[in-house]
Design an enzyme around this catalytic site. Structure first.
Site, mmCIF file in Angstrom:
data_model
loop_
_atom_site.group_PDB
_atom_site.id
_atom_site.type_symbol
_atom_site.label_atom_id
_atom_site.label_comp_id
_atom_site.label_asym_id
_atom_site.label_seq_id
_atom_site.Cartn_x
_atom_site.Cartn_y
_atom_site.Cartn_z
ATOM 1 N N LYS A 198 -2.680 -3.144 7.662
ATOM 2 C CA LYS A 198 -3.982 -2.655 8.615
ATOM 3 C C LYS A 198 -4.149 -3.716 9.791
ATOM 4 C CE LYS A 198 -6.310 -1.202 4.438
ATOM 5 N NZ LYS A 198 -7.903 -1.287 3.988
ATOM 6 N N ARG A 238 0.941 -1.663 0.033
ATOM 7 C CA ARG A 238 -0.517 0.153 -0.122
ATOM 8 C C ARG A 238 0.830 1.585 -0.262
ATOM 9 N NH1 ARG A 238 -1.901 -3.671 3.984
ATOM 10 N NH2 ARG A 238 -4.343 -4.938 3.247
ATOM 11 N N TYR A 287 -9.344 -10.389 -7.790
ATOM 12 C CA TYR A 287 -8.468 -10.798 -8.910
ATOM 13 C C TYR A 287 -8.325 -11.918 -9.573
ATOM 14 C CZ TYR A 287 -5.903 -7.137 -5.339
ATOM 15 O OH TYR A 287 -5.738 -6.110 -4.880
ATOM 16 N N HIS A 347 -2.371 2.763 -6.036
ATOM 17 C CA HIS A 347 -2.931 1.557 -5.372
ATOM 18 C C HIS A 347 -3.351 0.330 -6.293
ATOM 19 C CE1 HIS A 347 -5.028 -0.824 -2.073
ATOM 20 N NE2 HIS A 347 -6.134 -0.993 -2.875
ATOM 21 N N ARG A 392 -0.668 -1.493 -6.953
ATOM 22 C CA ARG A 392 -1.105 -2.883 -5.772
ATOM 23 C C ARG A 392 -1.354 -4.245 -7.065
ATOM 24 N NH1 ARG A 392 -1.343 -4.747 -0.655
ATOM 25 N NH2 ARG A 392 -3.248 -5.124 0.137
ATOM 26 N N HIS A 405 -3.709 -9.345 3.386
ATOM 27 C CA HIS A 405 -5.380 -9.110 2.930
ATOM 28 C C HIS A 405 -6.427 -10.331 4.227
ATOM 29 C CE1 HIS A 405 -6.354 -7.996 -0.986
ATOM 30 N NE2 HIS A 405 -6.241 -7.261 -0.831
#
Length: 306
Positions: free
Chosen positions: A184, A161, A287, A252, A255, A278
Protein backbone atom coordinates in the site's frame (compact mmCIF):
# COMPACT_ATOMS: atom_id res chain seq x y z
CA UNK A 1 -21.91 13.37 -11.35
CA UNK A 2 -24.51 15.30 -13.37
CA UNK A 3 -25.66 17.34 -10.35
CA UNK A 4 -22.14 18.42 -9.51
CA UNK A 5 -20.73 21.60 -10.99
CA UNK A 6 -18.06 21.25 -13.68
CA UNK A 7 -15.54 23.01 -11.43
CA UNK A 8 -16.17 20.61 -8.55
CA UNK A 9 -16.07 17.63 -10.91
CA UNK A 10 -12.73 18.74 -12.35
CA UNK A 11 -11.33 19.34 -8.86
CA UNK A 12 -12.34 15.85 -7.79
CA UNK A 13 -10.76 14.27 -10.87
CA UNK A 14 -7.55 16.24 -10.31
CA UNK A 15 -7.44 15.18 -6.66
CA UNK A 16 -7.97 11.52 -7.56
CA UNK A 17 -5.15 11.76 -10.10
CA UNK A 18 -2.95 13.31 -7.42
CA UNK A 19 -3.78 10.48 -5.00
CA UNK A 20 -3.01 7.87 -7.63
CA UNK A 21 0.14 9.33 -9.16
CA UNK A 22 1.84 11.06 -6.23
CA UNK A 23 0.48 9.25 -3.18
CA UNK A 24 0.48 5.79 -4.76
CA UNK A 25 -3.08 5.00 -3.68
CA UNK A 26 -4.36 1.61 -4.85
CA UNK A 27 -7.09 1.28 -7.45
CA UNK A 28 -9.67 0.10 -4.91
CA UNK A 29 -8.85 3.09 -2.71
CA UNK A 30 -9.28 5.51 -5.60
CA UNK A 31 -12.66 3.96 -6.45
CA UNK A 32 -13.80 4.28 -2.83
CA UNK A 33 -12.58 7.89 -2.65
CA UNK A 34 -14.41 8.77 -5.84
CA UNK A 35 -17.67 7.26 -4.63
CA UNK A 36 -17.50 8.82 -1.17
CA UNK A 37 -16.63 12.35 -2.29
CA UNK A 38 -19.09 12.22 -5.19
CA UNK A 39 -21.91 11.32 -2.78
CA UNK A 40 -20.92 14.23 -0.54
CA UNK A 41 -20.82 16.74 -3.40
CA UNK A 42 -24.15 15.51 -4.75
CA UNK A 43 -25.75 15.88 -1.31
CA UNK A 44 -24.38 19.40 -0.85
CA UNK A 45 -25.69 20.39 -4.28
CA UNK A 46 -29.17 19.14 -3.43
CA UNK A 47 -29.07 20.46 0.14
CA UNK A 48 -28.10 23.94 -1.01
CA UNK A 49 -30.47 23.71 -4.01
CA UNK A 50 -27.72 24.93 -6.32
CA UNK A 51 -24.61 23.64 -8.04
CA UNK A 52 -21.62 24.17 -5.80
CA UNK A 53 -18.65 25.79 -7.52
CA UNK A 54 -15.29 25.98 -5.80
CA UNK A 55 -16.14 29.28 -4.09
CA UNK A 56 -19.34 27.78 -2.69
CA UNK A 57 -17.51 24.65 -1.52
CA UNK A 58 -15.11 26.88 0.39
CA UNK A 59 -18.08 28.24 2.37
CA UNK A 60 -19.31 24.85 3.63
CA UNK A 61 -19.96 25.16 7.36
CA UNK A 62 -20.39 22.83 10.33
CA UNK A 63 -24.18 22.78 9.94
CA UNK A 64 -23.83 21.61 6.34
CA UNK A 65 -21.46 18.85 7.40
CA UNK A 66 -23.77 17.66 10.16
CA UNK A 67 -26.70 17.63 7.75
CA UNK A 68 -24.73 15.40 5.36
CA UNK A 69 -23.74 13.02 8.14
CA UNK A 70 -27.30 12.87 9.49
CA UNK A 71 -28.64 12.05 6.04
CA UNK A 72 -26.02 9.33 5.53
CA UNK A 73 -26.61 7.75 8.94
CA UNK A 74 -30.36 7.93 8.28
CA UNK A 75 -29.92 5.47 5.41
CA UNK A 76 -28.60 2.90 7.86
CA UNK A 77 -24.92 3.58 7.21
CA UNK A 78 -22.78 2.18 10.01
CA UNK A 79 -20.34 4.20 12.09
CA UNK A 80 -17.31 2.55 10.48
CA UNK A 81 -18.49 3.37 6.94
CA UNK A 82 -19.41 6.89 7.97
CA UNK A 83 -15.93 7.40 9.39
CA UNK A 84 -14.43 6.18 6.10
CA UNK A 85 -16.55 8.59 4.04
CA UNK A 86 -15.70 11.50 6.32
CA UNK A 87 -12.01 10.67 6.04
CA UNK A 88 -12.23 10.79 2.24
CA UNK A 89 -14.06 14.13 2.29
CA UNK A 90 -11.51 15.62 4.70
CA UNK A 91 -8.61 14.45 2.53
CA UNK A 92 -10.23 16.05 -0.53
CA UNK A 93 -10.83 19.30 1.36
CA UNK A 94 -7.26 19.50 2.66
CA UNK A 95 -6.01 19.29 -0.91
CA UNK A 96 -8.66 21.68 -2.27
CA UNK A 97 -8.05 24.26 0.48
CA UNK A 98 -4.33 24.27 -0.15
CA UNK A 99 -4.91 24.59 -3.88
CA UNK A 100 -7.58 27.30 -3.70
CA UNK A 101 -6.32 29.13 -0.63
CA UNK A 102 -9.27 28.88 1.77
CA UNK A 103 -9.62 27.78 5.39
CA UNK A 104 -11.06 24.22 5.67
CA UNK A 105 -11.57 24.20 9.45
CA UNK A 106 -15.35 23.72 9.24
CA UNK A 107 -14.87 20.42 7.41
CA UNK A 108 -11.76 19.21 9.21
CA UNK A 109 -13.16 19.92 12.69
CA UNK A 110 -16.02 17.43 12.31
CA UNK A 111 -15.40 14.35 14.41
CA UNK A 112 -15.96 10.89 13.04
CA UNK A 113 -18.46 8.68 14.89
CA UNK A 114 -16.84 6.29 17.32
CA UNK A 115 -16.84 2.60 16.56
CA UNK A 116 -15.21 -0.44 18.03
CA UNK A 117 -12.40 -1.69 15.86
CA UNK A 118 -12.82 -5.30 14.83
CA UNK A 119 -9.97 -7.49 15.93
CA UNK A 120 -8.52 -9.75 13.24
CA UNK A 121 -9.68 -13.35 13.46
CA UNK A 122 -6.62 -15.54 12.86
CA UNK A 123 -6.80 -19.30 12.54
CA UNK A 124 -5.04 -21.67 14.85
CA UNK A 125 -2.07 -23.37 13.19
CA UNK A 126 -3.87 -26.72 12.97
CA UNK A 127 -6.94 -25.05 11.47
CA UNK A 128 -4.81 -23.26 8.89
CA UNK A 129 -3.16 -26.54 7.86
CA UNK A 130 -6.52 -28.32 7.69
CA UNK A 131 -7.91 -25.50 5.56
CA UNK A 132 -5.08 -25.82 3.05
CA UNK A 133 -5.62 -29.59 2.92
CA UNK A 134 -9.34 -29.04 2.27
CA UNK A 135 -8.65 -26.47 -0.45
CA UNK A 136 -6.71 -29.10 -2.40
CA UNK A 137 -9.91 -31.17 -2.62
CA UNK A 138 -12.14 -28.43 -4.03
CA UNK A 139 -11.28 -28.61 -7.74
CA UNK A 140 -11.66 -31.45 -10.22
CA UNK A 141 -8.72 -30.04 -12.21
CA UNK A 142 -5.50 -31.10 -10.44
CA UNK A 143 -3.54 -28.05 -11.60
CA UNK A 144 -6.25 -25.69 -10.30
CA UNK A 145 -6.17 -27.43 -6.93
CA UNK A 146 -2.38 -27.02 -6.81
CA UNK A 147 -2.75 -23.37 -7.81
CA UNK A 148 -5.23 -22.65 -5.01
CA UNK A 149 -3.05 -24.40 -2.45
CA UNK A 150 -0.04 -22.41 -3.66
CA UNK A 151 -1.85 -19.07 -3.34
CA UNK A 152 -3.15 -19.74 0.18
CA UNK A 153 0.21 -21.12 1.29
CA UNK A 154 1.87 -17.92 0.08
CA UNK A 155 -0.71 -15.84 1.97
CA UNK A 156 -0.05 -17.74 5.18
CA UNK A 157 3.68 -18.34 4.79
CA UNK A 158 4.60 -14.81 3.67
CA UNK A 159 1.88 -12.66 5.23
CA UNK A 160 0.87 -11.14 1.89
CA UNK A 161 -2.34 -9.36 1.06
CA UNK A 162 -4.38 -11.22 -1.57
CA UNK A 163 -3.68 -8.41 -4.07
CA UNK A 164 0.05 -8.75 -3.44
CA UNK A 165 0.05 -12.52 -3.90
CA UNK A 166 -1.96 -12.32 -7.12
CA UNK A 167 0.27 -9.49 -8.29
CA UNK A 168 3.32 -11.76 -8.41
CA UNK A 169 4.70 -12.08 -11.93
CA UNK A 170 6.32 -14.78 -13.98
CA UNK A 171 9.78 -13.42 -13.29
CA UNK A 172 9.20 -14.04 -9.56
CA UNK A 173 9.37 -17.79 -10.24
CA UNK A 174 10.85 -19.91 -8.92
CA UNK A 175 10.19 -18.06 -5.68
CA UNK A 176 13.45 -16.86 -4.12
CA UNK A 177 14.29 -17.00 -0.43
CA UNK A 178 13.08 -13.39 -0.11
CA UNK A 179 10.54 -11.38 -2.10
CA UNK A 180 10.44 -7.64 -2.65
CA UNK A 181 6.81 -6.60 -2.35
CA UNK A 182 5.33 -3.24 -3.29
CA UNK A 183 2.46 -2.75 -0.88
CA UNK A 184 0.00 0.00 0.00
CA UNK A 185 1.15 3.50 -0.82
CA UNK A 186 3.95 2.14 -2.99
CA UNK A 187 5.87 1.09 0.10
CA UNK A 188 8.45 -1.63 -0.58
CA UNK A 189 9.25 -4.37 1.91
CA UNK A 190 11.33 -7.54 1.90
CA UNK A 191 9.52 -10.72 2.90
CA UNK A 192 11.17 -14.11 3.59
CA UNK A 193 9.60 -17.00 1.68
CA UNK A 194 9.10 -20.16 3.72
CA UNK A 195 10.10 -23.44 2.04
CA UNK A 196 6.48 -24.68 2.04
CA UNK A 197 5.46 -21.73 -0.15
CA UNK A 198 8.26 -22.38 -2.64
CA UNK A 199 7.38 -26.09 -2.81
CA UNK A 200 3.68 -25.32 -3.33
CA UNK A 201 4.36 -22.80 -6.10
CA UNK A 202 6.81 -25.17 -7.84
CA UNK A 203 4.20 -27.94 -7.79
CA UNK A 204 1.59 -25.60 -9.29
CA UNK A 205 3.94 -24.40 -12.04
CA UNK A 206 4.84 -27.95 -13.08
CA UNK A 207 1.14 -28.75 -13.53
CA UNK A 208 -0.10 -25.44 -14.98
CA UNK A 209 -1.04 -25.81 -18.69
CA UNK A 210 -0.55 -22.11 -19.43
CA UNK A 211 2.88 -20.75 -20.37
CA UNK A 212 4.68 -18.71 -17.75
CA UNK A 213 5.66 -15.35 -19.21
CA UNK A 214 8.14 -13.00 -17.59
CA UNK A 215 5.72 -10.07 -17.46
CA UNK A 216 2.61 -12.19 -17.13
CA UNK A 217 0.84 -13.33 -13.97
CA UNK A 218 2.37 -16.05 -11.82
CA UNK A 219 -1.08 -17.38 -10.92
CA UNK A 220 -3.33 -18.07 -13.91
CA UNK A 221 -7.10 -18.28 -14.10
CA UNK A 222 -8.59 -21.38 -15.71
CA UNK A 223 -8.61 -19.76 -19.15
CA UNK A 224 -5.11 -18.38 -18.80
CA UNK A 225 -5.69 -14.80 -17.73
CA UNK A 226 -4.71 -13.34 -14.37
CA UNK A 227 -6.31 -14.96 -11.35
CA UNK A 228 -8.87 -12.77 -9.54
CA UNK A 229 -9.34 -12.57 -5.76
CA UNK A 230 -12.93 -13.82 -6.05
CA UNK A 231 -11.74 -17.25 -7.17
CA UNK A 232 -9.67 -17.74 -4.02
CA UNK A 233 -12.40 -16.31 -1.84
CA UNK A 234 -14.88 -18.81 -3.24
CA UNK A 235 -12.63 -21.84 -2.82
CA UNK A 236 -11.85 -20.83 0.75
CA UNK A 237 -15.57 -20.41 1.45
CA UNK A 238 -16.27 -23.96 0.28
CA UNK A 239 -13.37 -25.38 2.28
CA UNK A 240 -14.27 -23.59 5.51
CA UNK A 241 -17.89 -24.77 5.24
CA UNK A 242 -16.70 -28.37 5.00
CA UNK A 243 -14.50 -27.89 8.06
CA UNK A 244 -17.08 -25.94 10.03
CA UNK A 245 -14.83 -22.90 10.28
CA UNK A 246 -16.32 -19.41 10.82
CA UNK A 247 -17.00 -16.96 8.01
CA UNK A 248 -13.96 -15.00 9.18
CA UNK A 249 -11.70 -17.71 7.67
CA UNK A 250 -10.99 -15.65 4.55
CA UNK A 251 -7.84 -15.09 2.46
CA UNK A 252 -7.06 -12.06 4.61
CA UNK A 253 -7.35 -14.23 7.72
CA UNK A 254 -4.31 -16.16 6.51
CA UNK A 255 -2.30 -12.92 6.66
CA UNK A 256 -3.59 -12.34 10.19
CA UNK A 257 -2.64 -15.92 11.05
CA UNK A 258 0.88 -15.34 9.74
CA UNK A 259 1.30 -12.39 12.12
CA UNK A 260 -0.28 -14.09 15.12
CA UNK A 261 1.72 -17.29 14.71
CA UNK A 262 4.94 -15.26 14.50
CA UNK A 263 3.92 -13.43 17.66
CA UNK A 264 3.15 -16.73 19.40
CA UNK A 265 6.63 -17.94 18.49
CA UNK A 266 8.21 -14.91 20.13
CA UNK A 267 8.53 -12.67 17.08
CA UNK A 268 9.42 -9.03 17.64
CA UNK A 269 6.44 -6.72 17.09
CA UNK A 270 8.41 -4.16 15.09
CA UNK A 271 9.91 -6.86 12.87
CA UNK A 272 6.39 -8.20 12.23
CA UNK A 273 5.33 -4.65 11.36
CA UNK A 274 8.02 -4.56 8.67
CA UNK A 275 7.03 -7.95 7.30
CA UNK A 276 3.38 -6.96 7.05
CA UNK A 277 4.12 -3.55 5.58
CA UNK A 278 2.11 -1.65 8.19
CA UNK A 279 2.82 2.07 8.16
CA UNK A 280 2.03 2.34 11.86
CA UNK A 281 3.12 0.11 14.71
CA UNK A 282 -0.30 0.62 16.30
CA UNK A 283 -1.83 -1.40 13.45
CA UNK A 284 0.47 -4.32 14.21
CA UNK A 285 -0.20 -3.99 17.93
CA UNK A 286 -3.73 -5.16 17.20
CA UNK A 287 -2.30 -8.67 17.11
CA UNK A 288 -1.17 -8.26 20.71
CA UNK A 289 -4.80 -7.61 21.59
CA UNK A 290 -5.80 -10.76 19.71
CA UNK A 291 -3.23 -12.80 21.61
CA UNK A 292 -4.37 -11.35 24.95
CA UNK A 293 -8.03 -12.00 24.12
CA UNK A 294 -7.26 -15.63 23.30
CA UNK A 295 -5.29 -16.06 26.54
CA UNK A 296 -8.21 -14.63 28.53
CA UNK A 297 -10.62 -17.10 26.88
CA UNK A 298 -8.37 -19.98 27.93
CA UNK A 299 -8.05 -18.50 31.42
CA UNK A 300 -11.80 -18.15 31.85
CA UNK A 301 -12.43 -21.73 30.73
CA UNK A 302 -9.68 -23.22 32.88
CA UNK A 303 -9.59 -21.12 36.04
CA UNK A 304 -11.64 -22.71 38.86
CA UNK A 305 -12.88 -19.32 40.08
CA UNK A 306 -13.62 -17.83 36.65
Amino acid sequence: MSLISPAARDALENWLSHQSALKGAAGNTITAYQGDVTEFLAFITEYKADQQGLAALARINVTDMRAWMAQARGTGLGARSMARKLSAVKAFYRWLAEREGFEPTAVLSIRAPKFQKKLPRPLAQDAARNLIDAIELQSEKPWVALRDVAVVTVLWGCGLRISEALGLRGDDAPLPEVLRIIGKGGKERVVPVVPAARVAVDAYLRACPHPLETNGPLFHAVRGGPLRPGAIQKVMARARMQLGLPASATPHAMRHSFATHLLDAGGDLRAIQELLGHASLSTTQTYTAVDTARLMEVYERAHPKA
